[in-house]
Design a protein around this motif. Structure first.
Motif, PDB file in Angstrom:
ATOM      1  N   PHE A   1      -0.921   5.737   2.287  1.00 33.02           N
ATOM      2  CA  PHE A   1      -1.777   6.908   2.064  1.00 33.02           C
ATOM      3  C   PHE A   1      -3.125   6.503   1.501  1.00 33.02           C
ATOM      4  N   SER A   2      -4.154   7.174   1.985  1.00 36.35           N
ATOM      5  CA  SER A   2      -5.480   7.125   1.383  1.00 36.35           C
ATOM      6  C   SER A   2      -6.350   8.172   2.050  1.00 36.35           C
TER       7      SER A   2
ATOM      8  N   SER B   1      -1.970  10.018   5.868  1.00 36.35           N
ATOM      9  CA  SER B   1      -0.913   9.051   5.581  1.00 36.35           C
ATOM     10  C   SER B   1      -0.199   8.662   6.865  1.00 36.35           C
TER      11      SER B   1
ATOM     12  N   GLY C   1       2.453   3.610  -5.891  1.00 33.00           N
ATOM     13  CA  GLY C   1       1.071   3.576  -6.362  1.00 33.00           C
ATOM     14  C   GLY C   1       0.177   2.653  -5.576  1.00 33.00           C
TER      15      GLY C   1
ATOM     16  N   TYR D   1       0.819  -1.222   0.000  1.00 37.21           N
ATOM     17  CA  TYR D   1       0.000   0.000   0.000  1.00 37.21           C
ATOM     18  C   TYR D   1       0.849   1.267   0.000  1.00 37.21           C
ATOM     19  N   ASP D   2       2.159   1.119  -0.200  1.00 38.31           N
ATOM     20  CA  ASP D   2       3.073   2.259  -0.222  1.00 38.31           C
ATOM     21  C   ASP D   2       2.669   3.221  -1.343  1.00 38.31           C
ATOM     22  N   ASP D   3       2.398   4.448  -0.965  1.00 35.58           N
ATOM     23  CA  ASP D   3       1.952   5.454  -1.931  1.00 35.58           C
ATOM     24  C   ASP D   3       3.008   5.738  -2.981  1.00 35.58           C
TER      25      ASP D   3
ATOM     26  N   ASP E   1      -1.777   3.104  -3.183  1.00 37.76           N
ATOM     27  CA  ASP E   1      -3.077   3.602  -2.727  1.00 37.76           C
ATOM     28  C   ASP E   1      -4.232   3.026  -3.541  1.00 37.76           C
TER      29      ASP E   1
END
Length: 384
Positions: free
Chosen positions: A173-174, A158, A130, A125-127, A132
């Motif tokens: 991040f989301s 985040s 990508g 899930y690392d922003d 997110d």
């Protein structure tokens, strides 16, 4: 303008914020009102031992709520902290998460909220890669309660979590990770020791300054950042050396403002500071504080007009970038923070590794001018 800080106000930006002395007293009734019965309180080991935290737990239990506390986290949080916290949440059948503390507690609480209904590897899930796009499910009801005035993580979306082995920092991040409500009570900061108040306060100042000069065009964030600079410049010394409700209130709101503003971006100072936390376990606020004057001086050329505006916000008699830099040095000295890296535990043999980590950091691409590895090395050497 005179402001009365003795009562609670509500701001609906960027989420619902209950701000003011005594705001924390509203937490139990709020949880009951929204139907939450079994909150997981996420904090750090130090806060977990403090009287005000024990009072919060007691007030929740007095309302008939089942409370579980998770505080087994590192000063600079790592992935295993999040996984352990997630296991506590599911193993004790919690229905909500309340992050109480500074940046570390907030980051772990937010990452646990992500983890509950997203079961891929956490760093998928690392922003920065990508990740997110994989945040597709809802998260548990999430509340934040800041107890320092530094990161502003209470209004963040985040979480910065490091790998356990390499200590490389990752960003989860989301928009779904924004707290449903913030209870920002400056009374919770009144017993913070001077060093923590100073280091976290300089962290908040760094956020506002770097957000203001970051290269992206974002006039809304810039307006917030300049106001944050003004508030911190006028209140940090009193908040550290002779704290009162007004100074602690101004620092708390300015910290929150910095976190809103740095949606615009950060820069070279954070990329100098992050490796110190990773390599040397340096307090993040302290790392920012000692690097701040040097990083700001690096950015003056070509951005003189912005530094004039910063000097004006700081009410300096000379309105230019060097005056800003000298004010930052003076603040560190006044707050009894180091002005040299050697006094913060950095040794000459650390410089090459720090420069390698800094150039790989995520913050400096938003700096108003490009920063090379050689630039990072030279900045570390200048500050040493």
């Amino acid at each position: 303008m005179q402001i009365d800080f003795d009562f609670v106000r509500q701001f609906n930006f960027p989420t619902v914020i209950r701000f003011g002395a005594g705001a924390i007293k509203e937490l139990p009734d709020h949880l009951v009102t929204v139907g939450m019965k079994k909150p997981l309180l996420v904090t750090d080991p130090m806060v977990a031992q403090l009287d005000f935290f024990k009072d919060i737990v007691a007030s929740l239990r007095a309302k008939g709520l089942s409370v579980e506390v998770f505080s087994d986290i590192h000063k600079n949080p790592v992935k295993s902290d999040v996984l352990k916290g997630g296991d506590v949440f599911t193993g004790t059948d919690r229905d909500s998460i309340v992050g109480i503390g500074g940046g570390a507690a907030m980051d772990v609480a937010r990452a646990i909220a992500l983890r509950i209904h997203h079961r891929r590897d956490l760093f998928d899930y690392d922003d920065l890669i990508g990740g997110d796009v994989h945040v597709t499910e809802d998260v548990p009801y999430f509340i934040t309660v800041p107890t320092t005035s530094g990161t502003g993580s209470e209004v963040g979306r985040s979480a910065i979590i490091s790998e356990d082995d390499t200590h490389r920092k990752r960003i989860l991040f989301s928009p779904k990770l924004l707290a449903k409500i913030v209870f920002a009570d400056p009374l919770l900061t009144m017993e913070l020791p001077p060093f923590v108040t100073a280091a976290t306060g300089m962290d908040a100042l760094t956020h506002n300054l770097e957000a203001y000069i970051a290269k992206m065009w974002h006039p809304m964030a810039e307006g917030i950042a300049l106001q944050g600079v003004e508030l911190i410049n006028g209140s940090i010394s009193r908040a550290v050396l002779k704290p009162d409700l007004e100074s602690r209130s101004k620092m708390m709101i300015a910290s929150l403002m910095g976190a809103v503003a740095f949606q615009k971006g950060l820069g070279v100072v954070h990329s100098l500071a992050h490796p110190m936390s990773s390599l040397l376990d340096t307090h993040h606020g302290l790392a920012n504080a000692v690097n701040l004057p040097y990083g700001m001086r690096f950015n003056i050329s070509g951005f003189e007009d912005k530094f004039r505006r910063i000097a004006r916000a700081m009410e300096l008699p000379v309105e230019n970038g060097e005056a800003v830099v000298q004010r930052l040095f003076a603040l560190n000295e006044e707050l009894r923070l180091p002005v040299r890296l050697r006094d913060a535990g950095v040794k000459p043999e650390h410089i090459e590794t720090l420069a390698d980590l800094a150039i790989a950091d995520f913050a400096h691409p938003n700096n108003p001018k490009p920063v090379s590895r050689e630039d990072f090395k030279n900045l570390y050497l200048e500050a040493l």
